[in-house]
Motif scaffolding. Structure first.
Motif, short mmCIF file in Angstrom:
data_model
loop_
_atom_site.label_atom_id
_atom_site.label_comp_id
_atom_site.label_asym_id
_atom_site.label_seq_id
_atom_site.Cartn_x
_atom_site.Cartn_y
_atom_site.Cartn_z
N GLU A 31 0.89 -1.25 0.05
CA GLU A 31 0.13 0.03 -0.09
C GLU A 31 0.68 1.22 0.11
N ARG B 244 6.45 -11.11 -5.94
CA ARG B 244 6.04 -11.85 -6.89
C ARG B 244 5.04 -11.22 -7.84
N TYR C 23 18.52 -3.80 -8.72
CA TYR C 23 18.46 -3.24 -7.33
C TYR C 23 18.55 -1.82 -7.50
N ARG D 271 15.17 -0.50 -7.75
CA ARG D 271 14.32 -0.97 -6.84
C ARG D 271 14.57 0.02 -5.48
N GLY E 193 19.26 -19.70 -1.75
CA GLY E 193 20.51 -20.52 -1.64
C GLY E 193 21.51 -19.94 -0.91
N GLU E 194 21.38 -18.51 -0.24
CA GLU E 194 22.31 -18.03 0.67
C GLU E 194 21.78 -18.27 2.25
N GLN F 188 11.35 -20.14 3.00
CA GLN F 188 12.01 -20.70 4.15
C GLN F 188 13.39 -19.91 4.33
N ASN G 208 -3.74 -11.11 5.48
CA ASN G 208 -3.24 -11.04 4.10
C ASN G 208 -4.58 -10.84 3.33
#
Ligand code: BJW
Length: 256
Positions: free
Chosen positions: A38, A45, A77, A80, A172-173, A203, A223
């Motif tokens: 908002e 995604r 980036y 962003r 993966g990090e 995760q 949500n």
């Protein structure tokens, strides 16, 4: 829940939830991209806009993508950062900052890298996935504050010439160990766990509400859409965080 502008939103919160919240002193909130939606920040995604619409965010936020095309990832980036700098914290960020002032045992955990919680005034904050405005040397993993501008994308570390990278955690990090251990300890020790605006897919953050549930906490999801957590949460509040979080604050922890 009703539309974001509806002043009666608080009247629709379950009375049983408000009773639980009123008596709670140890409260953890975990936020995701939906809390910043908002403010005008696209969720992770969501389709990216304009220039970036042909890329999937998941394909840019990996060490492999950075190795394959560091300029592409660096420029994404940079875009962003400029997007986030142009927006403001919304009522959900502000209500969470107010919650910290009203409850001594409140702790905020965020997966967001946009810094909007800090700009809203939150200080008891753990940023699980890093900070969009932090720059690291990709070789030494040390913060770099200034670098010579030669127009390179990415610029080079002034000490070792390795490419610079954003200080965020890619797929993966591993998450920073002290932050992750604290997040699990806080989740295991809280009375109420609020999961706000996250898809509960990534995760290890998605395991935090499960940890809280197993330890006997009341888990509340806020949500606009169902997630895997919706099936097991104690309360599911379906609607925009910018409406529901201020309503919860006003109903359960009013000032004075
Ligand atoms: C609203 C709203 C409104 C919209 N109001 N709501 C175990 C099992 C399976 C896989 C793994 C596993 N352990 C590790 C993995 C691999 C991987 C993973 O989880 N993959 C899954 C996709 C399956 N995890 C990792 O790699 C993690 N590392 C790790 O665990 O290391 C050890 C390890 C490695 C490899 C294998 C095994 C172990 C690192 C994860 C790092 C995630 N990094 C990113 C990028 C950060 C930098 C950046 O921003 O560019 O973090 S990915 C991206 O997803 C970003 C987000 O923080 C994160 C979560 O996204 P979020 O916040 O949930 O956003 P969305 O867009 O998905 O959802 C928005 C939600 O808001 C939606 O639900 C909307 O409905 C809602 N909404 N408007 C309320 N107004």
């Amino acid at each position: 829940m009703r539309a974001p502008s509806d002043p009666d939103a608080a009247a629709e919160l379950p009375a049983a939830l408000i009773e639980v919240l009123k008596d709670s002193t140890e409260v953890v909130a975990l936020t995701g991209a939906g809390v910043s939606a908002e403010s005008g920040v696209p969720t992770f995604r969501d389709a990216q806009s304009g220039l970036w619409s042909r890329y999937r965010a998941e394909d840019l936020a990996t060490p492999e993508a950075f190795r394959r095309d560091p300029a592409l990832v660096w420029n994404w980036y940079a875009w962003r950062r400029s997007l986030v700098q142009a927006v403001k914290p919304n009522p959900a960020h502000l209500a969470l900052a107010a919650l910290e002032r009203r409850i001594s045992g409140f702790q905020l955990l965020t997966q967001n890298v946009d810094g909007l919680h800090r700009r809203a005034g939150s200080s008891r904050l753990l940023e699980l996935h890093g900070d969009l405005f932090l720059t690291l040397c990709s070789a030494e993993r040390t913060p770099v504050e200034t670098w010579p501008e030669h127009g390179d994308a990415p610029p080079r570390c002034p000490r070792c010439e390795a490419p610079l990278r954003p200080g965020v955690v890619w797929f993966g990090e591993t998450l920073p160990e002290p932050i992750l251990s604290s997040a699990f300890a806080l989740s295991a020790g809280c009375q109420v766990f609020l999961s706000i605006g996250t898809s509960s897919l990534v995760q290890p953050a998605a395991a935090l509400p499960l940890c809280a549930l197993e330890s006997g906490a009341t888990v509340v999801e806020i949500n606009t859409e169902p997630t895997p957590l919706s099936e097991i949460a104690d309360f599911v509040l379906n609607g925009p965080a910018g409406e529901i979080v201020p309503a919860l604050l006003q109903s359960a922890w009013p000032t004075g």
